[in-house]
Design a protein around this motif. Structure first.
Motif, mmCIF file in Angstrom:
data_model
loop_
_atom_site.group_PDB
_atom_site.id
_atom_site.type_symbol
_atom_site.label_atom_id
_atom_site.label_comp_id
_atom_site.label_asym_id
_atom_site.label_seq_id
_atom_site.Cartn_x
_atom_site.Cartn_y
_atom_site.Cartn_z
ATOM 1 N N TRP A 26 65.934 29.306 -24.468
ATOM 2 C CA TRP A 26 64.639 29.023 -25.102
ATOM 3 C C TRP A 26 64.668 29.447 -26.571
ATOM 4 O O TRP A 26 64.259 28.695 -27.461
ATOM 5 N N LYS A 29 67.135 27.063 -28.555
ATOM 6 C CA LYS A 29 66.954 25.618 -28.629
ATOM 7 C C LYS A 29 65.487 25.167 -28.693
ATOM 8 O O LYS A 29 65.219 24.000 -29.005
ATOM 9 N N SER A 32 62.162 27.373 -32.180
ATOM 10 C CA SER A 32 61.901 26.985 -33.568
ATOM 11 C C SER A 32 60.687 26.077 -33.685
ATOM 12 O O SER A 32 59.972 26.119 -34.677
ATOM 13 N N CYS A 33 60.422 25.268 -32.687
ATOM 14 C CA CYS A 33 59.250 24.380 -32.705
ATOM 15 C C CYS A 33 58.132 24.919 -31.814
ATOM 16 O O CYS A 33 56.958 24.858 -32.186
ATOM 17 N N GLU A 48 53.133 18.692 -36.093
ATOM 18 C CA GLU A 48 53.204 17.670 -35.040
ATOM 19 C C GLU A 48 52.150 17.882 -33.949
ATOM 20 O O GLU A 48 52.181 17.203 -32.928
ATOM 21 N N ILE A 50 51.891 20.150 -31.687
ATOM 22 C CA ILE A 50 52.533 20.369 -30.385
ATOM 23 C C ILE A 50 51.567 21.125 -29.475
ATOM 24 O O ILE A 50 50.906 22.075 -29.903
ATOM 25 N N LEU A 53 51.857 25.299 -24.647
ATOM 26 C CA LEU A 53 52.393 25.218 -23.281
ATOM 27 C C LEU A 53 51.798 26.281 -22.351
ATOM 28 O O LEU A 53 51.996 26.210 -21.136
ATOM 29 N N VAL A 70 60.652 15.394 -19.709
ATOM 30 C CA VAL A 70 60.486 15.529 -21.170
ATOM 31 C C VAL A 70 61.672 16.282 -21.767
ATOM 32 O O VAL A 70 62.192 15.904 -22.817
ATOM 33 N N ILE A 71 62.103 17.337 -21.094
ATOM 34 C CA ILE A 71 63.224 18.117 -21.632
ATOM 35 C C ILE A 71 64.516 17.291 -21.573
ATOM 36 O O ILE A 71 65.272 17.231 -22.539
ATOM 37 N N ARG A 77 56.412 9.819 -26.844
ATOM 38 C CA ARG A 77 55.355 9.769 -27.868
ATOM 39 C C ARG A 77 55.793 10.340 -29.209
ATOM 40 O O ARG A 77 55.199 10.042 -30.233
ATOM 41 N N PHE A 84 67.410 16.531 -24.265
ATOM 42 C CA PHE A 84 68.360 17.641 -24.208
ATOM 43 C C PHE A 84 69.388 17.478 -23.100
ATOM 44 O O PHE A 84 70.180 18.378 -22.857
ATOM 45 N N LEU A 88 72.210 20.389 -22.511
ATOM 46 C CA LEU A 88 71.935 21.424 -21.510
ATOM 47 C C LEU A 88 72.400 20.926 -20.155
ATOM 48 O O LEU A 88 72.373 19.721 -19.893
ATOM 49 N N LEU A 96 64.571 26.162 -17.446
ATOM 50 C CA LEU A 96 63.551 26.075 -18.504
ATOM 51 C C LEU A 96 62.196 25.667 -17.930
ATOM 52 O O LEU A 96 61.155 26.154 -18.378
HETATM 53 C C1 HEC Z 1 62.479 19.961 -33.358
HETATM 54 C C2 HEC Z 1 61.318 20.507 -32.655
HETATM 55 C C3 HEC Z 1 61.387 20.693 -31.145
HETATM 56 C C4 HEC Z 1 62.321 21.400 -30.424
HETATM 57 C C5 HEC Z 1 63.554 22.125 -30.937
HETATM 58 C C6 HEC Z 1 61.877 21.326 -29.044
HETATM 59 N N1 HEC Z 1 60.710 20.625 -28.934
HETATM 60 FE FE1 HEC Z 1 59.628 20.335 -27.249
HETATM 61 N N2 HEC Z 1 58.255 19.251 -28.299
HETATM 62 C C7 HEC Z 1 58.335 18.970 -29.647
HETATM 63 C C8 HEC Z 1 57.238 18.102 -30.013
HETATM 64 C C9 HEC Z 1 56.963 17.547 -31.414
HETATM 65 C C10 HEC Z 1 56.496 17.883 -28.826
HETATM 66 C C11 HEC Z 1 55.242 17.029 -28.644
HETATM 67 C C12 HEC Z 1 55.638 15.730 -28.003
HETATM 68 C C13 HEC Z 1 54.480 14.874 -27.634
HETATM 69 O O1 HEC Z 1 53.402 15.010 -28.195
HETATM 70 O O2 HEC Z 1 54.684 14.042 -26.764
HETATM 71 C C14 HEC Z 1 57.167 18.634 -27.777
HETATM 72 C C15 HEC Z 1 56.735 18.670 -26.464
HETATM 73 C C16 HEC Z 1 57.318 19.399 -25.467
HETATM 74 C C17 HEC Z 1 56.798 19.531 -24.147
HETATM 75 C C18 HEC Z 1 55.482 18.964 -23.643
HETATM 76 C C19 HEC Z 1 55.495 17.500 -23.441
HETATM 77 C C20 HEC Z 1 54.157 17.018 -22.947
HETATM 78 O O3 HEC Z 1 54.153 16.313 -21.949
HETATM 79 O O4 HEC Z 1 53.121 17.334 -23.508
HETATM 80 C C21 HEC Z 1 57.672 20.323 -23.442
HETATM 81 C C22 HEC Z 1 57.565 20.741 -21.987
HETATM 82 C C23 HEC Z 1 58.729 20.671 -24.346
HETATM 83 N N3 HEC Z 1 58.494 20.095 -25.562
HETATM 84 C C24 HEC Z 1 59.800 21.463 -24.008
HETATM 85 C C25 HEC Z 1 60.836 21.815 -24.878
HETATM 86 C C26 HEC Z 1 61.982 22.610 -24.512
HETATM 87 C C27 HEC Z 1 62.237 23.198 -23.140
HETATM 88 C C28 HEC Z 1 62.764 22.701 -25.617
HETATM 89 C C29 HEC Z 1 64.119 23.384 -25.760
HETATM 90 C C30 HEC Z 1 65.177 22.941 -24.863
HETATM 91 C C31 HEC Z 1 62.084 21.996 -26.693
HETATM 92 N N4 HEC Z 1 60.933 21.456 -26.203
HETATM 93 C C32 HEC Z 1 62.553 21.907 -27.995
HETATM 94 C C33 HEC Z 1 59.280 19.443 -30.526
HETATM 95 C C34 HEC Z 1 60.381 20.205 -30.203
#
Ligand code: HEC
Length: 106
Positions: A26, A29, A32-33, A48, A50, A53, A70-71, A77, A84, A88, A96
């Motif tokens: 976590w 990877k 950072s976001c 964005e 986000i 969670l 999603v992962i 979207r 990933f 991964l 995760l």
């Molecule tokens: C570069 C930035 C970035 C990284 C790094 C990133 N994410 Fe995200 N993630 C986002 C964004 C932007 C969204 C929003 C996507 C959307 O609105 O559908 C999101 C959405 C999600 C969601 C929710 C999707 C939903 O249905 O609402 C999950 C769960 C998630 N990320 C898990 C992870 C995990 C686990 C990792 C690491 C393995 C990860 N993310 C790494 C940018 C990132």
């Protein structure tokens, strides 16, 4: 008999190792976001919008399979949320999902 014992031991070791390592995955990877705590109080999180969670409503609306998808495959979207599955293992992705479940706000 020994073979079965060895298998059980391997499974136990693998499970406990992944429980410790998932926090590191976590951090490396996702943090950072999404932020350390999953609340997405980060630059990228704000830019964005986000989702937080930890929100119980978000947690309730997602099945484990939804989160897993999603992962693995990224968000349909928002391309910032990348797929990933090439970076991964399936075990890491499952871990995760469990880790995200522990973030749920009480
Ligand atoms: C570069 C930035 C970035 C990284 C790094 C990133 N994410 Fe995200 N993630 C986002 C964004 C932007 C969204 C929003 C996507 C959307 O609105 O559908 C999101 C959405 C999600 C969601 C929710 C999707 C939903 O249905 O609402 C999950 C769960 C998630 N990320 C898990 C992870 C995990 C686990 C990792 C690491 C393995 C990860 N993310 C790494 C940018 C990132």
């Amino acid at each position: 008999m020994m073979k079965r014992f060895a298998l059980v031991m391997t499974l136990c070791l693998a499970t406990s190792a992944s429980a410790e390592q998932v926090a590191d995955v976590w951090k490396a990877k996702c943090k950072s976001c999404h932020g350390e705590d999953g609340k997405a109080q980060t630059k990228m999180g704000q830019k964005e919008s986000i989702v937080d969670l930890t929100q119980p409503a978000w947690q309730k609306a997602q099945t484990d399979a939804d989160i897993r998808e999603v992962i693995a495959d990224g968000s349909p979207r928002n391309t910032r949320m990348k797929a990933f599955k090439d970076r991964l293992t399936p075990q890491q992705i499952d871990a995760l999902v469990g880790y995200i479940r522990t973030m749920k706000a009480k």
